[in-house]
Design a protein around this motif. Structure first.
Motif, PDB file in Angstrom:
ATOM      1  N   THR A 161       0.870  -1.178   0.000  1.00 39.77           N
ATOM      2  CA  THR A 161       0.000   0.000   0.000  1.00 39.77           C
ATOM      3  C   THR A 161       0.904   1.225   0.000  1.00 39.77           C
ATOM      4  N   ASP A 162       0.817   2.044  -1.055  1.00 37.43           N
ATOM      5  CA  ASP A 162       1.709   3.197  -1.167  1.00 37.43           C
ATOM      6  C   ASP A 162       1.193   4.382  -0.348  1.00 37.43           C
ATOM      7  N   SER A 195      -0.284   6.990  -1.144  1.00 36.78           N
ATOM      8  CA  SER A 195      -1.604   7.489  -1.559  1.00 36.78           C
ATOM      9  C   SER A 195      -2.722   6.502  -1.254  1.00 36.78           C
ATOM     10  N   GLY A 196      -2.393   5.360  -0.676  1.00 43.83           N
ATOM     11  CA  GLY A 196      -3.393   4.352  -0.354  1.00 43.83           C
ATOM     12  C   GLY A 196      -3.651   3.356  -1.466  1.00 43.83           C
ATOM     13  N   ASN A 197      -2.901   3.437  -2.560  1.00 46.35           N
ATOM     14  CA  ASN A 197      -3.056   2.489  -3.668  1.00 46.35           C
ATOM     15  C   ASN A 197      -2.431   1.151  -3.301  1.00 46.35           C
ATOM     16  N   GLU A 198      -3.147   0.068  -3.586  1.00 49.02           N
ATOM     17  CA  GLU A 198      -2.655  -1.272  -3.292  1.00 49.02           C
ATOM     18  C   GLU A 198      -2.199  -1.948  -4.575  1.00 49.02           C
ATOM     19  N   THR A 199      -1.004  -2.553  -4.509  1.00 43.44           N
ATOM     20  CA  THR A 199      -0.457  -3.268  -5.659  1.00 43.44           C
ATOM     21  C   THR A 199       0.170  -4.572  -5.189  1.00 43.44           C
TER      22      THR A 199
END
Length: 112
Positions: free
Chosen positions: A40-41, A43-47
């Motif tokens: 989770t980066d 910015s809250g983006n999950e990859t």
């Protein structure tokens, strides 16, 4: 160089890096084994990532993994505390380790 922007933006209420994750990463770095994990980066983006782990560094805002990311085909930094479901993978990149470390230094210092 490793903590300029993230130190300003990382949420303060996030837990520290898990001891088990640090142990797994230390072992993978020593053995030159790839690892995969969810991330989770800022910015809250999950990859989902598969990386060649090169080094752990300890800037003021938390432990970071410096690695070659297979998905992005570039060097990346990951906060260990934002890693989940860390798994060692099959493979060995020991023959490429020195070149990868040299490439990482070149990228971080702006040398080409």
């Amino acid at each position: 160089m490793l903590d300029v922007r993230p130190a300003q933006y990382w949420p303060e209420d996030v837990p520290e890096a898990a001891a088990a994750d640090l142990a797994t990463l230390h072992a993978a770095i020593r053995a030159c084994h790839p690892v995969s994990f969810g991330y989770t980066d800022l910015s809250g983006n999950e990859t989902a990532r598969t990386v060649l782990p090169l080094e752990l560094v300890h800037p003021p805002q938390g432990v970071k993994l410096l690695a070659w990311c297979e998905e992005r085909e570039d060097f990346r930094q990951f906060f260990v505390r934002a890693i989940r479901d860390l798994m060692p993978r099959a493979g060995n990149f020991s023959a490429d380790r020195l070149a990868l470390l040299e490439g990482l230094v070149e990228k971080e210092t702006g040398r080409a």
